[in-house]
Write a protein that holds these residues in place. Structure first.
Motif, PDB file in Angstrom:
ATOM      1  N   LYS A  52       0.845  -1.112  -0.024  1.00 58.65           N
ATOM      2  CA  LYS A  52       0.269  -0.267   0.265  1.00 58.65           C
ATOM      3  C   LYS A  52       0.965   1.268   0.041  1.00 58.65           C
ATOM      4  O   LYS A  52       1.763   1.038   0.582  1.00 58.65           O
ATOM      5  CB  LYS A  52      -0.705   0.305   1.722  1.00 58.65           C
ATOM      6  CG  LYS A  52      -1.870  -0.858   1.398  1.00 58.65           C
ATOM      7  CD  LYS A  52      -2.734  -1.111   2.354  1.00 58.65           C
ATOM      8  CE  LYS A  52      -3.764  -1.633   1.999  1.00 58.65           C
ATOM      9  NZ  LYS A  52      -3.588  -3.431   2.182  1.00 58.65           N
TER      10      LYS A  52
ATOM     11  N   ALA B 162      -4.500   1.682  -2.931  1.00 59.98           N
ATOM     12  CA  ALA B 162      -3.912  -0.023  -3.177  1.00 59.98           C
ATOM     13  C   ALA B 162      -4.256  -1.019  -4.908  1.00 59.98           C
ATOM     14  O   ALA B 162      -4.815   0.179  -5.044  1.00 59.98           O
ATOM     15  CB  ALA B 162      -4.306  -1.277  -2.231  1.00 59.98           C
TER      16      ALA B 162
ATOM     17  N   GLY C 108      -6.614  -2.400  -6.740  1.00 57.38           N
ATOM     18  CA  GLY C 108      -8.200  -2.967  -6.435  1.00 57.38           C
ATOM     19  C   GLY C 108      -9.082  -2.165  -8.837  1.00 57.38           C
ATOM     20  O   GLY C 108      -7.985  -1.543  -9.437  1.00 57.38           O
TER      21      GLY C 108
ATOM     22  N   ASP D 183      -9.715  -1.965  -2.602  1.00 55.14           N
ATOM     23  CA  ASP D 183      -8.659  -3.045  -3.461  1.00 55.14           C
ATOM     24  C   ASP D 183      -9.398  -4.334  -3.445  1.00 55.14           C
ATOM     25  O   ASP D 183     -10.407  -5.157  -2.712  1.00 55.14           O
ATOM     26  CB  ASP D 183      -7.879  -3.031  -2.412  1.00 55.14           C
ATOM     27  CG  ASP D 183      -8.116  -3.132  -0.658  1.00 55.14           C
ATOM     28  OD1 ASP D 183      -9.396  -4.296  -1.022  1.00 55.14           O
ATOM     29  OD2 ASP D 183      -7.363  -2.989   0.208  1.00 55.14           O
TER      30      ASP D 183
ATOM     31  N   ALA E  37      -1.608  -0.015  -7.447  1.00 52.30           N
ATOM     32  CA  ALA E  37      -0.819   1.239  -5.650  1.00 52.30           C
ATOM     33  C   ALA E  37      -0.243   2.268  -6.341  1.00 52.30           C
ATOM     34  O   ALA E  37       0.767   1.875  -7.692  1.00 52.30           O
ATOM     35  CB  ALA E  37      -0.494   0.093  -4.677  1.00 52.30           C
TER      36      ALA E  37
END
Length: 354
Positions: free
Chosen positions: A225, A266, A268, A287, A311
């Motif tokens: 992250k 992140a 996603g 995410d 990310a």
């Protein structure tokens, strides 16, 4: 190369110092704003109490007037008043009239005492509301002063980082020029060429790396992250702080200069890009583990609903849209584990951004 490395180290140190200063400035603004909102609630409650006390005082006065009027309209009371000068036909009648007059005096005294107590309570409430109002005005001025100071510090911090970036860039350019000279010299001697080429390759890789988070991209990732906001920025743990309309803060406000890059925290999917009254221009990111992140008050977005992101992808720009238009530019950021209710995001933000 050594000069470039020194400039890079200085820039990283400056970023850490600015972050600490902006955290402190953000804290001063958050606490001043919370104090202002609490006093506004107290002032509203005091005004409501004033209305209730005024109504009670008016009611006591009306009851007093009604009882006096009723007493004077009573036939026996009129006779008592008419005979108050001593012309009663007999002693029994005189005593009866005297008793009526005494009861009237008691009624008048009790009602007068009640009306006086209500008036005293109303006067005290007026004084209390005036004191709270004065405090609320002072708190509003303090909150504005803290907001102006935070905005100024954000602008100064951004300027300082831009200057640091420029110094690093100059050092990198000088290093690149020196490397080019080494390559030209290496062409004149094959033995020196191999050494110079290897050194140039290593230095080029080093110089190609911009200062982490200093305008060249997000801070380095932590467990996959990244910090959702570019640097410099400032924030504190303001979870649960009072907000307008009796609400409680359910996120972390991360202050940075207007237009500072906003990043995907992140890998996603962009679940939604939208605009609303409170959050203004906003993004919901989910995410790969199902956690949802809410970004609000953006000045611009660079993604669309349904888009897949990694990310560190640049997804928007910091701003103060929605109900934040009177505050310094900041990112309101929420963390919803598993897509459920929000939890305090400060520990995660601190781990990623500090």
């Amino acid at each position: 190369m050594l000069e470039a490395q020194r400039q890079l180290t200085d820039a990283q140190g400056l970023a850490a110092l600015l972050a600490a200063e902006l955290d402190a400035a953000a804290g001063r603004f958050e606490h001043a704003n919370a104090h202002r909102l609490r006093l506004e609630v107290d002032l509203d409650e005091g005004k409501e109490r004033l209305v209730a006390l005024r109504d009670a005082a008016d009611d006591a006065h009306e009851r007093f007037a009604a009882q006096v009027e009723t007493a004077y309209k009573h036939p026996h009371m009129r006779l008592a008043l008419a005979g108050a000068n001593g012309n009663a036909p007999d002693a029994r009648t005189a005593l009866h009239r005297a008793g009526l007059l005494e009861r009237l005096a008691v009624v008048q005294r009790d009602q007068a005492d009640l009306a006086g107590a209500q008036a005293q309570a109303y006067a005290e409430a007026v004084t209390q509301v005036a004191v709270i109002g004065s405090g609320a005005r002072g708190a509003t001025a303090d909150s504005k002063e803290m907001a102006d100071a935070l905005t100024s510090e954000l602008a100064q911090a951004r300027h300082a980082v831009e200057q640091a970036d420029q110094a690093v860039g100059v050092a990198q350019t000088h290093a690149a020029e020196r490397l080019a000279a080494q390559r030209r010299e290496a062409e004149e001697a094959k033995a020196r060429q191999r050494v110079a080429a290897a050194a140039a390759a290593r230095a080029a890789r080093l110089m190609a790396q911009p200062p982490p988070g200093a305008g060249g991209g997000p801070l380095p990732p932590v467990d996959g992250k990244v910090c959702p906001l570019g640097t410099p920025n400032g924030f504190i743990d303001s979870w649960g702080f009072p907000r307008s309309g009796g609400r409680r803060h359910q996120g972390v406000d991360m202050f940075a200069a207007h237009g500072t890059p906003i990043y995907a925290v992140a890998d996603g999917r962009i679940a939604r890009v939208f605009n609303n009254r409170l959050g203004g221009l906003s993004i919901n990111l989910v995410d790969t583990a199902g956690n949802r992140y809410y970004y609000a008050h953006l000045s611009a977005t660079h993604v669309t609903t349904g888009q897949q992101v990694r990310a560190g992808d640049h997804i928007g720009a910091n701003g103060n849209t929605g109900n934040a238009r009177t505050t310094p530019s900041h990112l309101h950021w929420q963390y919803h584990p598993g897509g459920g209710p929000p939890v305090n995001p400060f520990p995660l933000a601190a781990a990623l951004c500090r």
